[in-house]
Design a protein around this motif. Structure first.
Motif, short mmCIF file in Angstrom:
data_model
loop_
_atom_site.label_atom_id
_atom_site.label_comp_id
_atom_site.label_asym_id
_atom_site.label_seq_id
_atom_site.Cartn_x
_atom_site.Cartn_y
_atom_site.Cartn_z
N UNK A 137 -13.02 28.40 15.72
CA UNK A 137 -12.46 29.05 14.28
C UNK A 137 -13.02 28.51 13.16
N UNK A 138 -13.87 27.55 12.88
CA UNK A 138 -14.21 27.00 11.90
C UNK A 138 -15.74 26.62 12.00
N UNK A 139 -16.29 26.48 10.66
CA UNK A 139 -17.70 25.88 10.76
C UNK A 139 -17.29 24.48 10.56
N UNK A 140 -18.20 23.68 11.21
CA UNK A 140 -18.01 21.87 11.03
C UNK A 140 -19.30 21.62 10.41
N UNK A 141 -19.10 20.76 9.33
CA UNK A 141 -20.38 20.23 8.75
C UNK A 141 -20.09 18.87 8.77
N UNK A 142 -21.09 17.87 8.90
CA UNK A 142 -20.89 16.44 8.69
C UNK A 142 -22.03 15.88 8.03
N UNK A 143 -21.67 14.94 7.07
CA UNK A 143 -22.51 14.53 6.25
C UNK A 143 -22.67 13.04 6.52
N UNK A 144 -23.67 12.23 6.05
CA UNK A 144 -23.56 10.69 5.98
C UNK A 144 -22.98 10.46 4.72
N UNK A 145 -22.74 9.07 4.37
CA UNK A 145 -22.21 8.58 3.31
C UNK A 145 -23.02 8.96 1.86
N UNK A 146 -24.29 9.48 2.21
CA UNK A 146 -25.23 9.65 0.83
C UNK A 146 -25.06 11.19 0.65
N UNK A 147 -23.98 11.82 1.29
CA UNK A 147 -23.77 13.46 1.31
C UNK A 147 -24.89 14.19 2.02
N UNK A 148 -25.81 13.72 2.90
CA UNK A 148 -26.93 14.45 3.40
C UNK A 148 -26.22 15.19 4.62
N UNK A 149 -26.47 16.14 4.74
CA UNK A 149 -25.73 16.95 6.11
C UNK A 149 -26.75 16.49 7.33
N UNK A 150 -25.87 16.07 8.30
CA UNK A 150 -26.68 15.62 9.66
C UNK A 150 -26.09 16.45 10.72
N UNK A 151 -25.00 17.23 10.59
CA UNK A 151 -24.60 18.11 11.47
C UNK A 151 -24.25 19.31 10.85
N UNK A 152 -24.45 20.72 11.71
CA UNK A 152 -23.77 21.93 11.07
C UNK A 152 -23.74 22.80 12.46
N UNK A 153 -22.61 23.33 12.52
CA UNK A 153 -22.19 23.95 13.75
C UNK A 153 -22.96 25.10 13.85
N UNK A 154 -23.24 25.66 14.97
CA UNK A 154 -23.94 26.90 15.17
C UNK A 154 -23.30 28.33 14.45
N UNK A 155 -22.22 28.19 14.10
CA UNK A 155 -21.56 29.32 13.64
C UNK A 155 -21.59 29.42 11.95
N UNK A 156 -22.31 28.26 11.31
CA UNK A 156 -22.46 28.54 9.98
C UNK A 156 -23.36 29.78 9.62
#
Length: 171
Positions: free
Chosen positions: A70-89
């Motif tokens: 249902x949603x786009x998932x984005x994970x960032x590290x503590x420095x706010x750098x994207x380390x994961x983005x789901x395919x539906x982005x």
């Protein structure tokens, strides 16, 4: 049982008289899209589980499987750098997941992005608190879209801040 040839002739005659129109099967495209979406969701779930395992997250509080649908998932590290983005982005922003990895979520911001809302998000991140805000983001092609972001700090099993996870959808 000598009537088989007559039976076969009668069946052949019957089938020749039928007016059957065939149409191409269009459902294969839908089936392929469904399978591709399903496969991508499972790959995303595996990647998220690997990140969680490596960083010792507790995944009990997250229903990631449903959220990936249902949603786009984005994970960032503590420095706010994207380390994961789901395919539906790609559906929401036009960017493929690989295009956003290693970058900051600021890449989605522009002139119409509300600075007050961004400051509220920044403050919540600094205080390591969850937040829910709607912001105007920019797609890859430059179009503006409203994005509902539910962000959460993620702590490892020792209670240390590990990452931030955001669940996003077009508002």
């Amino acid at each position: 049982m000598s009537d088989f040839p007559q039976y076969d002739e009668a069946i052949a005659k019957y089938h020749k008289c039928l007016n059957i129109k065939t149409t191409p099967v269009f459902s294969w495209d839908f089936h392929h899209e469904f399978l591709h979406e399903l496969k991508s969701s499972f790959l995303d779930l595996d990647k998220l589980k690997l990140i969680a395992l490596q960083n010792k997250w507790n995944l009990d509080n997250w229903d990631l499987k449903t959220r990936l649908k249902e949603e786009v998932i984005i994970v960032t590290d503590v420095k706010r750098t994207i380390v994961f983005a789901s395919h539906n982005i790609v559906k929401m922003s036009g960017y493929k997941a690989a295009e956003v990895l290693g970058k900051s979520p600021k890449m989605f911001q522009g002139q119409e992005t509300n600075l007050v809302t961004l400051n509220e998000i920044r403050n919540a991140i600094q205080l390591q608190e969850p937040f829910e805000k709607t912001v105007f983001n920019y797609k890859k092609n430059g179009t503006v879209y409203a994005c509902l972001i539910k962000g959460f700090p993620v702590f490892n099993l020792q209670g240390q801040l590990s990452h931030y996870i955001a669940f996003e959808k077009a508002a």
